[in-house]
Design an enzyme around this catalytic site. Structure first.
Site, PDB file in Angstrom:
ATOM      1  N   SER A   1       0.797  -1.232   0.000  1.00  0.00           N
ATOM      2  CA  SER A   1       0.000   0.000   0.000  1.00  0.00           C
ATOM      3  C   SER A   1       0.830   1.283   0.000  1.00  0.00           C
ATOM      4  CB  SER A   1      -0.983  -0.013   1.173  1.00  0.00           C
ATOM      5  OG  SER A   1      -1.888  -1.065   0.991  1.00  0.00           O
TER       6      SER A   1
ATOM      7  N   LYS B   1      -9.380  -5.400  11.429  1.00  0.00           N
ATOM      8  CA  LYS B   1     -10.519  -5.008  10.588  1.00  0.00           C
ATOM      9  C   LYS B   1     -11.866  -5.038  11.326  1.00  0.00           C
ATOM     10  CE  LYS B   1      -8.849  -6.130   5.972  1.00  0.00           C
ATOM     11  NZ  LYS B   1      -9.137  -6.812   4.712  1.00  0.00           N
TER      12      LYS B   1
ATOM     13  N   ASN C   1     -12.042  -1.681   6.253  1.00  0.00           N
ATOM     14  CA  ASN C   1     -10.647  -1.651   5.763  1.00  0.00           C
ATOM     15  C   ASN C   1     -10.184  -0.234   5.423  1.00  0.00           C
ATOM     16  OD1 ASN C   1     -11.882  -1.150   3.298  1.00  0.00           O
ATOM     17  ND2 ASN C   1     -10.366  -2.324   2.156  1.00  0.00           N
TER      18      ASN C   1
ATOM     19  N   ASP D   1     -13.166  -3.732   0.097  1.00  0.00           N
ATOM     20  CA  ASP D   1     -12.663  -5.013  -0.430  1.00  0.00           C
ATOM     21  C   ASP D   1     -13.601  -5.637  -1.468  1.00  0.00           C
ATOM     22  OD1 ASP D   1     -10.267  -5.137   0.961  1.00  0.00           O
ATOM     23  OD2 ASP D   1     -11.166  -6.120   2.698  1.00  0.00           O
TER      24      ASP D   1
END
Ligand code: ATR
Length: 297
Positions: free
Chosen positions: A24, A73, A94, A109
């Site tokens: 990321s 999460k 998320n 997601d």
């Protein structure tokens, strides 16, 4: 790559444990630069006992947004001010956006998975989807695809989790969903139809267990679409065998990129440069795969 950091630069970050292998930071910093967004992205390794303190610091420090990964999460939700309805349904977050000190949780997601299929030209309408897994990723995906597909079959090693997921989808009246234990007989039965979309939403086949697969190659056919959410390695054993069978194989890079692109758009209000993000991730994955092969020798 140089990111001009100024006193007004906004901060976004990943929180999880561990975070050292995450793609990321690379993906988002390149994307910020590409669209001239005055943002920077870091990764914070946060242990469970430090989660509450960390989230409370977000408004205080004026951090614009977070990505949340394993193992936070679900547990992060109780520290947020608001939840997007999709994140609430899925039961996991998320992405977090800080809107003037109020923290709102999202889950990108499932949208990432749907976008990954759509950009490959896959239409779920009139299709039977056979999904392996009923964990966090599977839940996020199921909430997006259940109402698009004609039929969804969830197969999971722990049958009770598949049943629980199917039950939680049934409030949508248009949904046709079934839950079964993941075993060879049920796989054989459910894959014995035409034009199936098979989704592996488990971690089976992920590095370092590249030799593992849940579907024997004799069950793969040339009219199938096989989508594996695993992206490391890019081509899993399942995808290799799907290709050999003549099926269309879709790897997990798209889902990783599009869930990130959706978060990027929530934070910046700008369109994410998804193609650039994809090529950055692919390049880095190939680099890591090459390094692993060298180290094995
Ligand atoms: P994630 O957030 O990545 O989805 P998770 O919530 O831990 O992770 O879910 C992992 C999924 O992979 C589950 O569906 C799990 O099956 P169980 O619910 O039976 O545990 C599935 N999984 C992991 N390893 C597996 C294996 N060796 N065989 C079959 N399924 C497996």
């Amino acid at each position: 790559m140089t990111i001009p950091i100024t006193p007004s630069t906004s901060l976004c970050a990943l929180i999880g444990h561990p975070v050292s292998h995450s793609f990321s930071p690379l993906m988002h910093n390149a994307a910020f630069q590409e669209v001239n967004a005055d943002f920077v992205y870091l990764a914070f390794d946060i242990k469970e006992e430090d989660l509450e303190k960390s989230i409370k610091a977000v408004p205080a420090l004026g951090i614009r947004g977070l990505n949340v990964t394993i193992p936070h999460k679900v547990s992060v939700m109780k520290f947020l001010d608001e939840l997007d309805p999709v994140a609430k349904e899925i039961g996991a977050v998320n992405t977090i956006v800080n809107e003037n000190g109020k923290l709102k949780g999202y889950n990108t997601d499932g949208l990432g998975a749907l976008m990954a299929l759509q950009t490959e030209g896959i239409n779920l309408e009139d299709k039977k989807v056979v999904m392996l897994g009923a964990g966090g990723s599977a839940r996020a995906i199921a909430f997006y695809i259940a109402s698009e597909a004609q039929e969804l079959v969830i197969l999971n090693r722990t049958e009770s989790k598949a049943i629980e997921l199917a039950e939680s989808l049934k409030y949508k009246k248009e949904v046709n969903v079934k839950a079964l234990k993941l075993n060879l007989d049920n796989l054989k039965m459910e894959l014995n139809d035409k034009n199936i979309i098979l989704i592996n939403s488990t971690s089976v086949g992920m590095h370092p267990n590249e030799n593992e697969t849940l579907v024997t190659s004799d069950l793969l056919k040339n009219d199938m679409v096989v989508f594996d959410i695993v992206y490391n390695p890019i081509e899993t054993r399942l995808l290799k065998e799907a290709k050999s069978a003549g099926a269309k194989a879709i790897d997990g890079v798209g889902m990783l990129v599009y869930q990130g692109a959706a978060a990027f758009e929530l934070w910046t209000g700008k369109r994410a440069p998804a193609d650039l993000m994809k090529s950055i991730v692919e390049k880095e994955l190939l680099k890591r795969e090459k390094r692993r092969r060298r180290e094995k020798k």
